[in-house]
Design an enzyme around this catalytic site. Sequence first.
Site, PDB file in Angstrom:
ATOM      1  N   SER A 112      53.508  -9.427 -16.377  1.00 50.55           N
ATOM      2  CA  SER A 112      54.687 -10.237 -16.649  1.00 50.55           C
ATOM      3  C   SER A 112      55.932  -9.342 -16.703  1.00 50.55           C
ATOM      4  O   SER A 112      56.215  -8.641 -15.734  1.00 50.55           O
ATOM      5  CB  SER A 112      54.476 -11.066 -17.919  1.00 50.55           C
ATOM      6  OG  SER A 112      55.419 -12.110 -18.015  1.00 50.55           O
ATOM      7  N   ASP A 152      50.221 -20.433 -12.163  1.00 48.58           N
ATOM      8  CA  ASP A 152      51.117 -19.914 -13.201  1.00 48.58           C
ATOM      9  C   ASP A 152      52.351 -20.813 -13.270  1.00 48.58           C
ATOM     10  O   ASP A 152      53.098 -20.927 -12.306  1.00 48.58           O
ATOM     11  CB  ASP A 152      51.523 -18.473 -12.856  1.00 48.58           C
ATOM     12  CG  ASP A 152      52.250 -17.749 -13.976  1.00 48.58           C
ATOM     13  OD1 ASP A 152      52.824 -18.433 -14.857  1.00 48.58           O
ATOM     14  OD2 ASP A 152      52.264 -16.508 -13.951  1.00 48.58           O
ATOM     15  N   HIS A 191      49.247 -18.054 -16.199  1.00 49.45           N
ATOM     16  CA  HIS A 191      49.945 -16.817 -16.585  1.00 49.45           C
ATOM     17  C   HIS A 191      48.980 -15.996 -17.435  1.00 49.45           C
ATOM     18  O   HIS A 191      49.042 -16.003 -18.675  1.00 49.45           O
ATOM     19  CB  HIS A 191      51.235 -17.153 -17.342  1.00 49.45           C
ATOM     20  CG  HIS A 191      52.166 -15.997 -17.466  1.00 49.45           C
ATOM     21  ND1 HIS A 191      52.800 -15.449 -16.388  1.00 49.45           N
ATOM     22  CD2 HIS A 191      52.564 -15.283 -18.538  1.00 49.45           C
ATOM     23  CE1 HIS A 191      53.563 -14.445 -16.783  1.00 49.45           C
ATOM     24  NE2 HIS A 191      53.421 -14.321 -18.094  1.00 49.45           N
TER      25      HIS A 191
END
Length: 184
Positions: free
Chosen positions: A53, A123, A156
């Site tokens: 991320s 995601d 995610h």
Amino acid sequence: MRIWFDRYGGMDPQNSEDTPSVEESASRLNELIDDLITNRGIPPEKIALGGFSMGGGIALQTAARSSHTLGAVFALSSYLCNDSWVWKELEKYNASTTRRNEKQRKVNGLLTSPVFMAHGSSDDFVLPKWGKDTASRLKSLGVDIQQFLLVPGAGHQMTREELEELFQFLFISLDQKPTRKIEL
């Protein structure tokens, strides 16, 4: 600073990058890399830099600001803003090849290090399109994107498949000899 860099206006890559906060984190990470090389004797080609991320985004940013060719760079579920300093730097760097001899150019770690990127296809926080667009744009500017893995059904998160592919990339890029295929 409690996060890698500040985000203003939301996650969309159309929002402007907060370059000063990126610079602060990238500078700290490059100081750590310099320490590993200078004081600990670790060759840069044995150093991997990466994250998930925002950590992956700062890994790309840090490599672009590094004067070392690293063994590996990876970014998982990550992207760069459309106005990122990285794009301007890579464009400027590439334009200099027409004016100067290759050996006279300053090393740009992002252009000289192998890069692995992966993203979950489901995601809904950092959209897969943002990661894919980043990988495509980096590749078009000369970055050695070894692989962009789109992980089916993953959100995610990091998955077993993604980590197995990442570990294989790291073993190959860092010139290690795995005794078996890495399976989690």
